[in-house]
Scaffold this active site. Sequence first.
Site, PDB file in Angstrom:
ATOM      1  N   LYS A  35      41.338 -53.333 -70.457  1.00 41.78           N
ATOM      2  CA  LYS A  35      41.051 -51.943 -70.845  1.00 41.78           C
ATOM      3  C   LYS A  35      40.303 -51.248 -69.709  1.00 41.78           C
ATOM      4  O   LYS A  35      39.854 -51.909 -68.758  1.00 41.78           O
ATOM      5  CB  LYS A  35      40.200 -51.937 -72.115  1.00 41.78           C
ATOM      6  CG  LYS A  35      38.811 -52.562 -71.926  1.00 41.78           C
ATOM      7  CD  LYS A  35      38.058 -52.731 -73.236  1.00 41.78           C
ATOM      8  CE  LYS A  35      36.714 -53.410 -73.001  1.00 41.78           C
ATOM      9  NZ  LYS A  35      36.058 -53.785 -74.272  1.00 41.78           N
ATOM     10  N   ARG A 130      29.603 -51.661 -85.370  1.00 42.04           N
ATOM     11  CA  ARG A 130      30.383 -50.609 -84.710  1.00 42.04           C
ATOM     12  C   ARG A 130      31.691 -50.451 -85.489  1.00 42.04           C
ATOM     13  O   ARG A 130      31.847 -49.535 -86.269  1.00 42.04           O
ATOM     14  CB  ARG A 130      30.680 -50.978 -83.242  1.00 42.04           C
ATOM     15  CG  ARG A 130      29.443 -51.023 -82.353  1.00 42.04           C
ATOM     16  CD  ARG A 130      29.814 -51.128 -80.883  1.00 42.04           C
ATOM     17  NE  ARG A 130      30.914 -52.081 -80.629  1.00 42.04           N
ATOM     18  CZ  ARG A 130      31.278 -52.502 -79.433  1.00 42.04           C
ATOM     19  NH1 ARG A 130      30.652 -52.062 -78.348  1.00 42.04           N
ATOM     20  NH2 ARG A 130      32.268 -53.355 -79.299  1.00 42.04           N
ATOM     21  N   TYR A 256      16.316 -38.156 -49.411  1.00 40.93           N
ATOM     22  CA  TYR A 256      15.768 -37.141 -50.309  1.00 40.93           C
ATOM     23  C   TYR A 256      14.497 -37.650 -50.975  1.00 40.93           C
ATOM     24  O   TYR A 256      14.425 -38.797 -51.409  1.00 40.93           O
ATOM     25  CB  TYR A 256      16.772 -36.798 -51.408  1.00 40.93           C
ATOM     26  CG  TYR A 256      17.939 -35.964 -50.942  1.00 40.93           C
ATOM     27  CD1 TYR A 256      17.755 -34.674 -50.442  1.00 40.93           C
ATOM     28  CD2 TYR A 256      19.233 -36.461 -51.029  1.00 40.93           C
ATOM     29  CE1 TYR A 256      18.841 -33.907 -50.036  1.00 40.93           C
ATOM     30  CE2 TYR A 256      20.322 -35.695 -50.627  1.00 40.93           C
ATOM     31  CZ  TYR A 256      20.113 -34.421 -50.133  1.00 40.93           C
ATOM     32  OH  TYR A 256      21.195 -33.664 -49.732  1.00 40.93           O
ATOM     33  N   MET A 303      24.657 -38.581 -52.503  1.00 37.38           N
ATOM     34  CA  MET A 303      26.027 -38.470 -53.020  1.00 37.38           C
ATOM     35  C   MET A 303      27.017 -39.277 -52.189  1.00 37.38           C
ATOM     36  O   MET A 303      27.900 -39.940 -52.725  1.00 37.38           O
ATOM     37  CB  MET A 303      26.457 -36.993 -53.063  1.00 37.38           C
ATOM     38  CG  MET A 303      27.803 -36.793 -53.725  1.00 37.38           C
ATOM     39  SD  MET A 303      28.335 -35.083 -53.748  1.00 37.38           S
ATOM     40  CE  MET A 303      27.267 -34.372 -54.963  1.00 37.38           C
TER      41      MET A 303
HETATM   42  C1  LIG Z   1      35.917 -55.269 -74.124  1.00 38.03           C
HETATM   43  C2  LIG Z   1      36.093 -56.221 -75.243  1.00 38.03           C
HETATM   44  C3  LIG Z   1      36.083 -57.608 -75.016  1.00 38.03           C
HETATM   45  C4  LIG Z   1      35.800 -58.223 -73.668  1.00 38.03           C
HETATM   46  O1  LIG Z   1      34.426 -58.399 -73.502  1.00 38.03           O
HETATM   47  P1  LIG Z   1      33.846 -59.175 -72.225  1.00 38.03           P
HETATM   48  O2  LIG Z   1      32.398 -59.222 -72.482  1.00 38.03           O
HETATM   49  O3  LIG Z   1      34.190 -58.350 -71.034  1.00 38.03           O
HETATM   50  O4  LIG Z   1      34.504 -60.505 -72.205  1.00 38.03           O
HETATM   51  C5  LIG Z   1      36.323 -58.442 -76.085  1.00 38.03           C
HETATM   52  N1  LIG Z   1      36.552 -57.943 -77.315  1.00 38.03           N
HETATM   53  C6  LIG Z   1      36.544 -56.627 -77.584  1.00 38.03           C
HETATM   54  C7  LIG Z   1      36.794 -56.147 -78.964  1.00 38.03           C
HETATM   55  C8  LIG Z   1      36.314 -55.723 -76.558  1.00 38.03           C
HETATM   56  O5  LIG Z   1      36.314 -54.403 -76.818  1.00 38.03           O
END
Ligand SMILES: *Cc1c(COP(=O)(O)O)cnc(C)c1O
Length: 368
Positions: A35, A130, A256, A303
Amino acid sequence: MPRPIHALIDIDAMRHNLQVVRQHAPDARIWAVIKANAYGHGIENVFDAARAADGLAVLDFSEAERLRRLDWRGPILMLEGVFEPRDLEWCSRLDLWHVVHNDAQVDWLATHKTHVGHRVFLKLNSGMNRLGFGPQAFRAAWSRLNALSQVDEISLMTHFADADGPRGIEHALAVYREASDGMMGAQCVANSAATLRHLRAADVPSDWVRVGIAMYGSAPDHPEHTSEQWGLQPVMSLRSELIAVQSLCAGDTVGYGSTFTAPEDMRVGIVACGYADGYPRHAKHAPVLVGGVRTQTVGRVSMDMLAVDLRPCDAAGLEVTVPGTEVVLWGRSASGAVLPADLVAEASETIAYELFCAISPRVPVRVA
Ligand SMILES: *Cc1c(COP(=O)(O)O)cnc(C)c1O
């Protein structure tokens, strides 16, 4: 001339990391979580390594489409399921497996017209709060899904809040075990941290595991363990070069806000990398490799530039050239030296996940 900054993707390192994961979960099928454009690495860039997994997990439908365009015919799991009824048409058309975490998604499935039997991952909320059904609703949702002609196969999943920390997974696993007791279906509960830390010891159900960060070479539980201790190799190397060197007198300041004052006569290098490239502005004395020599950032990250202390390089007899001297912000140097992104993340009060995902579009990404 393009700016010298670029991110180099080492897909052999990713292949290696997947092997490490397999050793921890020899009997599990692996969802490679790609993802967020493969955690910033680029789906197309890592595809040749990720395809060694058993399935690919994303959550944007455009990413699923990209995978089919790459001719990936294996399983794709949509980690947040569908966002609106129309998305089910994508699932049918592209043969996507999808998470079901609320009643609306079940309702939509019940009225979805399809000839393709859907494979769903029914999600339990085991305490993360969640996504997912509570334990009672979980069983009811399973029964509803089981009665739908649109559904071919129901797998069971949950996501741990504390797989990487001292609380561990036992409490959430107990919730999961009770909620799923007697239910049929393949089980998928472990992320990277649960896979590396808990899979063997805790007898975690693992027909599937979902692995992201470990595959990209970072320790899911840094600083308790380092990537090196897990045997993981960095996949992304963020590299640039020195574009200037300044000789400071004791008392001179850098950048800065003049937040760094030279304690003695010294040289600093100016690196073509700043927060517009995705480097964390909050980095304080973050480690960096200059010509393979470990030193640290000084002053504020701006930046397009940041400054590094050249004293360790001078002490090591490194001949600094401008332009030309390689700077590794994280990952592997051409010399082979490794700077884990976890250390830069720590110096920036964040995690390597965020650093990888934040690499900005102006940074060219190359595959090694
Ligand atoms: C992103 C995600 C993972 C992967 O998590 P990692 O800590 O990167 O291994 C696993 N399960 C779900 C539901 C996720 O959204």
